[in-house]
Design a protein around this motif. Structure first.
Motif: not given
Length: 225
Positions: A190-192, A215-220, A61-62
């Motif tokens: 995106v994931d929880d 790609l980037y990743l963001m989770t709650l 992931f970037e």
């Protein structure tokens, strides 16, 4: 009809904060302002370190981020469990908006937001994908497309709960498939909740193999370890 029924229930029974039991900020965001402000922001370095423990996660992931720390028994767990297990999909969009706003503070706007998918059997059992509701909200906040079409989960997997890091990776490493349209794109996955990172890395690796350019990743949440 479902939204009308939910609206009537909110009038008859005003929503309560899942953190302290006080009056929630809104029917769709089940935390009061005090509990919302008290949630601990997740350190970016810790998210990266978690992913780097998986060989396939290094450099995938970037940027990888989580909005808040996820503690067992905490307010965020109460919200996430209500969203995921207690038929409260309407919580997902406003939470996703908060995720998108936080992402946009420091990072470029992606072409689209890709939710981590559920297998169709799990999707039918639950009636919705909680990560898709978060992705919808994030896409609204970022002003970009919600792209649930780019990633599917054709292979069923057991729940990750109770599995160690190695078992989690074995459980999901071949679970996903990507649409060719993912090629050359810049996507926000995106994931929880991020625990070991196995699900996110398996999903991200599948998009990368399909030719995604960035790609980037963001989770709650980021599970405290």
């Amino acid at each position: 009809m479902r939204d009308c029924a939910q609206g009537l229930l909110d009038v008859l029974y005003p929503p309560r904060c899942l953190g302290c039991g006080g009056r929630a900020e809104s029917p769709r965001l089940p935390l009061c302002p005090t509990c919302l402000r008290s949630l601990e922001r997740a350190p970016e370095m810790e998210v990266a370190a978690r992913l780097d423990r998986l060989p396939a996660g290094k450099g995938l992931f970037e940027g990888a981020f989580a909005l808040w720390i996820f503690d067992k028994g905490g307010a965020l767990q109460a919200v996430q469990h209500a969203l995921k297990y207690q038929n409260r999909p309407h919580y997902g969009v406003p939470l996703g908006r908060l995720m998108g706003e936080a992402f946009a503070e420091r990072h470029p706007i992606p072409e689209g937001v890709v939710p981590v998918p559920l297998h169709r059997t799990r999707r039918l059992e639950r009636g919705y994908n909680q990560s898709a509701t978060l992705a919808e909200g994030a896409g609204e906040a970022l002003g970009c497309s919600d792209r649930p079409d780019l990633l599917t989960r054709p292979h069923p997997t057991r729940s990750q709960t109770g599995l160690d890091r190695e078992a989690r990776w074995r459980n999901v490493c071949d679970a996903f498939a990507a649409d060719p349209a993912a090629a050359h794109g810049h996507w926000l996955l995106v994931d929880d909740v991020l625990t070991t990172g196995s699900t996110a890395v398996a999903a991200g690796e599948t998009l990368a193999e399909a030719g995604a350019e960035a790609l980037y990743l963001m989770t709650l949440g980021l599970a405290r370890q």
